[in-house]
Scaffold this motif. Structure first.
Motif, PDB file in Angstrom:
ATOM      1  N   GLU A 155       3.008   1.659   3.532  1.00  0.00           N
ATOM      2  CA  GLU A 155       4.430   1.411   3.796  1.00  0.00           C
ATOM      3  C   GLU A 155       5.308   2.459   3.129  1.00  0.00           C
ATOM      4  O   GLU A 155       6.494   2.583   3.453  1.00  0.00           O
ATOM      5  CB  GLU A 155       4.843   0.018   3.346  1.00  0.00           C
ATOM      6  N   ALA A 156       4.739   3.210   2.192  1.00  0.00           N
ATOM      7  CA  ALA A 156       5.489   4.278   1.539  1.00  0.00           C
ATOM      8  C   ALA A 156       4.585   5.480   1.354  1.00  0.00           C
ATOM      9  O   ALA A 156       3.381   5.348   1.138  1.00  0.00           O
ATOM     10  CB  ALA A 156       6.037   3.822   0.192  1.00  0.00           C
ATOM     11  N   LEU A 157       5.179   6.664   1.458  1.00  0.00           N
ATOM     12  CA  LEU A 157       4.481   7.922   1.234  1.00  0.00           C
ATOM     13  C   LEU A 157       5.177   8.664   0.101  1.00  0.00           C
ATOM     14  O   LEU A 157       6.398   8.852   0.135  1.00  0.00           O
ATOM     15  CB  LEU A 157       4.508   8.794   2.497  1.00  0.00           C
ATOM     16  N   ARG A 193       0.837  -1.197   0.000  1.00  0.00           N
ATOM     17  CA  ARG A 193       0.000   0.000   0.000  1.00  0.00           C
ATOM     18  C   ARG A 193       0.874   1.250   0.000  1.00  0.00           C
ATOM     19  O   ARG A 193       1.819   1.349   0.795  1.00  0.00           O
ATOM     20  CB  ARG A 193      -0.907   0.034   1.234  1.00  0.00           C
ATOM     21  N   VAL A 194       0.522   2.173  -0.872  1.00  0.00           N
ATOM     22  CA  VAL A 194       1.260   3.426  -0.979  1.00  0.00           C
ATOM     23  C   VAL A 194       0.291   4.582  -0.803  1.00  0.00           C
ATOM     24  O   VAL A 194      -0.807   4.584  -1.375  1.00  0.00           O
ATOM     25  CB  VAL A 194       1.977   3.525  -2.347  1.00  0.00           C
ATOM     26  N   MET A 195       0.685   5.560  -0.023  1.00  0.00           N
ATOM     27  CA  MET A 195      -0.087   6.780   0.188  1.00  0.00           C
ATOM     28  C   MET A 195       0.536   7.902  -0.633  1.00  0.00           C
ATOM     29  O   MET A 195       1.744   8.127  -0.564  1.00  0.00           O
ATOM     30  CB  MET A 195      -0.057   7.119   1.682  1.00  0.00           C
ATOM     31  N   LEU A 196      -0.271   8.578  -1.426  1.00  0.00           N
ATOM     32  CA  LEU A 196       0.182   9.729  -2.200  1.00  0.00           C
ATOM     33  C   LEU A 196      -0.437  10.983  -1.599  1.00  0.00           C
ATOM     34  O   LEU A 196      -1.650  11.041  -1.389  1.00  0.00           O
ATOM     35  CB  LEU A 196      -0.234   9.586  -3.667  1.00  0.00           C
ATOM     36  N   ALA A 197       0.398  11.970  -1.309  1.00  0.00           N
ATOM     37  CA  ALA A 197      -0.087  13.238  -0.772  1.00  0.00           C
ATOM     38  C   ALA A 197       0.459  14.372  -1.622  1.00  0.00           C
ATOM     39  O   ALA A 197       1.601  14.329  -2.067  1.00  0.00           O
ATOM     40  CB  ALA A 197       0.351  13.415   0.682  1.00  0.00           C
ATOM     41  N   SER A 198      -0.362  15.377  -1.836  1.00  0.00           N
ATOM     42  CA  SER A 198       0.079  16.576  -2.537  1.00  0.00           C
ATOM     43  C   SER A 198       0.529  17.621  -1.516  1.00  0.00           C
ATOM     44  O   SER A 198      -0.084  17.748  -0.447  1.00  0.00           O
ATOM     45  CB  SER A 198      -1.054  17.143  -3.387  1.00  0.00           C
ATOM     46  N   VAL A 199       1.562  18.379  -1.846  1.00  0.00           N
ATOM     47  CA  VAL A 199       2.025  19.423  -0.927  1.00  0.00           C
ATOM     48  C   VAL A 199       0.932  20.447  -0.655  1.00  0.00           C
ATOM     49  O   VAL A 199       0.940  21.110   0.389  1.00  0.00           O
ATOM     50  CB  VAL A 199       3.289  20.125  -1.467  1.00  0.00           C
ATOM     51  N   THR A 200      -0.028  20.573  -1.568  1.00  0.00           N
ATOM     52  CA  THR A 200      -1.098  21.554  -1.380  1.00  0.00           C
ATOM     53  C   THR A 200      -2.055  21.168  -0.254  1.00  0.00           C
ATOM     54  O   THR A 200      -2.844  22.005   0.203  1.00  0.00           O
ATOM     55  CB  THR A 200      -1.909  21.719  -2.678  1.00  0.00           C
ATOM     56  N   GLU A 201      -1.994  19.918   0.202  1.00  0.00           N
ATOM     57  CA  GLU A 201      -2.924  19.468   1.237  1.00  0.00           C
ATOM     58  C   GLU A 201      -2.573  20.020   2.616  1.00  0.00           C
ATOM     59  O   GLU A 201      -3.436  20.081   3.493  1.00  0.00           O
ATOM     60  CB  GLU A 201      -2.968  17.941   1.278  1.00  0.00           C
ATOM     61  N   GLY A 202      -1.316  20.381   2.828  1.00  0.00           N
ATOM     62  CA  GLY A 202      -0.915  20.950   4.107  1.00  0.00           C
ATOM     63  C   GLY A 202      -0.301  19.943   5.052  1.00  0.00           C
ATOM     64  O   GLY A 202      -0.596  18.748   4.993  1.00  0.00           O
ATOM     65  N   GLU A 203       0.547  20.457   5.935  1.00  0.00           N
ATOM     66  CA  GLU A 203       1.344  19.602   6.826  1.00  0.00           C
ATOM     67  C   GLU A 203       0.525  18.933   7.927  1.00  0.00           C
ATOM     68  O   GLU A 203       1.014  18.026   8.611  1.00  0.00           O
ATOM     69  CB  GLU A 203       2.446  20.450   7.471  1.00  0.00           C
ATOM     70  N   ASP A 204      -0.730  19.365   8.122  1.00  0.00           N
ATOM     71  CA  ASP A 204      -1.547  18.814   9.196  1.00  0.00           C
ATOM     72  C   ASP A 204      -2.223  17.499   8.841  1.00  0.00           C
ATOM     73  O   ASP A 204      -2.776  16.817   9.702  1.00  0.00           O
ATOM     74  CB  ASP A 204      -2.616  19.826   9.616  1.00  0.00           C
ATOM     75  N   LYS A 205      -2.199  17.121   7.569  1.00  0.00           N
ATOM     76  CA  LYS A 205      -2.995  15.967   7.137  1.00  0.00           C
ATOM     77  C   LYS A 205      -2.565  14.642   7.747  1.00  0.00           C
ATOM     78  O   LYS A 205      -3.422  13.804   8.058  1.00  0.00           O
ATOM     79  CB  LYS A 205      -3.004  15.874   5.607  1.00  0.00           C
ATOM     80  N   PRO A 206      -1.265  14.355   7.929  1.00  0.00           N
ATOM     81  CA  PRO A 206      -0.923  13.053   8.519  1.00  0.00           C
ATOM     82  C   PRO A 206      -1.569  12.811   9.876  1.00  0.00           C
ATOM     83  O   PRO A 206      -2.012  11.695  10.165  1.00  0.00           O
ATOM     84  CB  PRO A 206       0.605  13.116   8.624  1.00  0.00           C
ATOM     85  N   LYS A 207      -1.651  13.852  10.705  1.00  0.00           N
ATOM     86  CA  LYS A 207      -2.234  13.662  12.034  1.00  0.00           C
ATOM     87  C   LYS A 207      -3.752  13.777  12.027  1.00  0.00           C
ATOM     88  O   LYS A 207      -4.420  13.230  12.913  1.00  0.00           O
ATOM     89  CB  LYS A 207      -1.609  14.660  13.012  1.00  0.00           C
TER      90      LYS A 207
END
Length: 221
Positions: free
Chosen positions: A161-163, A137-151
């Motif tokens: 297992e990878a971001l 499983r891989v998680m893709l995040a865009s920088v536009t989503e903001g640093e708060d999203k992981p929490k």
């Protein structure tokens, strides 16, 4: 006495049984599998297009596309050179499930494929809860989503297992610190392998492709 029926547990149990069947099917065909999850618009399809092109001389890649509607993404990855492509339209469901993958496989020959990439429906919550029979499983995040999203959405970060932190080419134009984003993700899941990429421009793709070849498929570049 009140009887409580936990519908969610029943649904998940049925899903997990079919997921194991899918996993055995992929394994018997010698095909590695990857479930790519993200919010809508993070760049999953662009990443898959760049991945197919970048590994065209090394792997035969099939793609299962999940969307609520249209076959636009399937057409894009087919144009990029994917060996097999099938589109799943969920018609409102916010995630793929194991039964959908099982049905798709009846129209999706695995012979000759090295890797199947499943692009899940864009959603930061529901896809985490449904095993599809994938190995990775891989998680893709865009920088536009903001640093708060992981929490704020820890489940998906914990399940991956990878971001891949994508769209780093636009960092000069957004108020986001990529290193802090990565640090926040590692606080949630210290085991995450993190790649910072621009799927459209090509930044960071070499490291991602190397991990796919060696860490997922098991080939030495």
């Amino acid at each position: 006495m009140t009887r409580i029926i936990k519908v969610g547990d029943r649904i998940k149990g049925a899903n997990d049984k079919i997921a194991e069947e899918n996993r055995a099917f992929f394994s018997s065909a010698g095909v590695k599998t990857l479930n790519v999850m993200s919010s809508p618009g993070a760049g999953k399809t662009s990443l898959i297009e760049a991945t197919v092109r970048g590994l065209a001389d090394k792997l035969k890649i099939g793609v299962i596309e999940g969307d609520i509607a249209t076959a636009m993404d399937a057409e894009r990855v087919k144009e990029a050179g994917a060996a097999q492509v099938v589109q799943i339209n969920t018609e409102g469901a916010c995630h793929l499930d194991a039964q959908m993958i099982k049905m798709a496989l009846s129209h999706f020959p695995l012979e000759g494929l090295d890797l199947v990439i499943i692009e899940n429906v864009g959603n930061l919550v529901c896809p985490t809860n449904f095993d599809l029979g994938e190995e990775h499983r891989v998680m893709l995040a865009s920088v536009t989503e903001g640093e708060d999203k992981p929490k704020k959405y820890p489940g998906m970060y914990l399940a991956a297992e990878a971001l891949i932190l994508n769209k780093i080419d636009i960092l000069p134009y957004v108020n986001v610190d990529a290193e802090r984003f990565s640090a926040e993700a590692l606080e949630v899941n210290p085991k995450l392998k993190i790649f910072q990429t621009s799927a459209t421009r090509g930044d960071g793709m070499d490291g991602w492709l190397k991990w796919l070849l060696e860490g997922v498929v098991g080939l030495k570049d």
